[in-house]
Design a protein around this motif. Structure first.
Motif, short mmCIF file in Angstrom:
data_model
loop_
_atom_site.label_atom_id
_atom_site.label_comp_id
_atom_site.label_asym_id
_atom_site.label_seq_id
_atom_site.Cartn_x
_atom_site.Cartn_y
_atom_site.Cartn_z
N ASP A 142 2.63 -0.09 6.65
CA ASP A 142 2.43 -1.40 5.95
C ASP A 142 2.45 -2.70 7.14
O ASP A 142 2.83 -2.51 8.35
CB ASP A 142 2.46 -1.57 4.93
CG ASP A 142 4.13 -2.11 4.62
OD1 ASP A 142 4.40 -2.01 6.25
OD2 ASP A 142 4.35 -1.62 3.79
N GLU A 143 2.03 -4.16 6.84
CA GLU A 143 2.02 -5.32 7.80
C GLU A 143 3.78 -5.10 8.12
O GLU A 143 4.28 -5.55 9.06
CB GLU A 143 1.71 -5.76 7.30
CG GLU A 143 0.26 -6.41 7.00
CD GLU A 143 -0.67 -5.89 8.15
OE1 GLU A 143 0.11 -6.93 9.54
OE2 GLU A 143 -1.04 -5.43 8.77
N ARG A 146 4.07 -2.73 10.96
CA ARG A 146 2.95 -3.57 11.95
C ARG A 146 4.99 -4.29 12.84
O ARG A 146 4.65 -4.51 13.78
CB ARG A 146 2.57 -4.31 11.68
CG ARG A 146 1.60 -4.72 12.87
CD ARG A 146 0.60 -6.28 12.32
NE ARG A 146 1.09 -7.00 11.36
CZ ARG A 146 2.05 -7.77 12.21
NH1 ARG A 146 2.82 -8.24 13.14
NH2 ARG A 146 2.40 -8.40 11.32
#
Length: 163
Positions: A142-143, A146
């Motif tokens: 997910d972010e 990232r």
């Protein structure tokens, strides 16, 4: 040198803060890019949950070529624009893919992989390669992943003497 990496704890963002501190300690004063990639791949593979591959592909003669990694044997060469790694390299944008089977042109190096994240490695405007992590768990990345992995890639590039 002996290196001990305690288990990651807390929320995912906190785990990446701990992981990136571990990467900094592991790299230390070492400048060799290959050695640093190898140790970073091992650390990511053993510290992050639900991974079945962690490693690097490097730009050589206009294509991505397999570098240091942990996991099953992998595809050796990936053309720019092909698969998740090739797209990340061509666009220079991190690719977070919750379901690799739904990704057009996915290259299946390991049939057990279900999700993937690929971070481009860029130094002085030049594409050096990509950091690639695969998981057998759909939607694994997910972010937070990232942001944490982009920070980890930045640590690696800043600490290493690039070829």
């Amino acid at each position: 040198m002996s290196f001990f990496a305690p288990p990651l704890t807390g929320a995912k963002a906190d785990q990446y803060a701990q992981l990136n501190q571990q990467i900094g300690l592991l790299i230390g004063d070492e400048r060799d890019f290959t050695a640093n990639m190898a140790n970073m791949a091992a650390l990511l593979f053993h510290q992050l949950a639900d991974l079945n591959w962690a490693g690097f592909y490097l730009m050589k003669d206009g294509e991505l070529v397999l570098g240091p990694f942990q996991g099953k044997p992998a595809c050796i060469r990936i053309p720019l624009g092909k698969g998740v790694c090739g797209k990340a390299a061509a666009t220079r944008v991190t690719q977070v893919v919750p379901d690799v089977h739904a990704f057009p042109g996915h290259i299946a190096c390991d049939a057990d992989s279900r999700s993937e994240i690929v971070v481009p490695l860029i130094a002085d405007g030049r594409l050096i390669g990509v950091l690639d992590l695969d998981s057998p768990k759909p939607g694994r990345f997910d972010e937070d992943d990232r942001a944490g992995l982009e920070a980890a890639a930045g640590l690696l590039l800043a600490a290493s003497q690039l070829v």
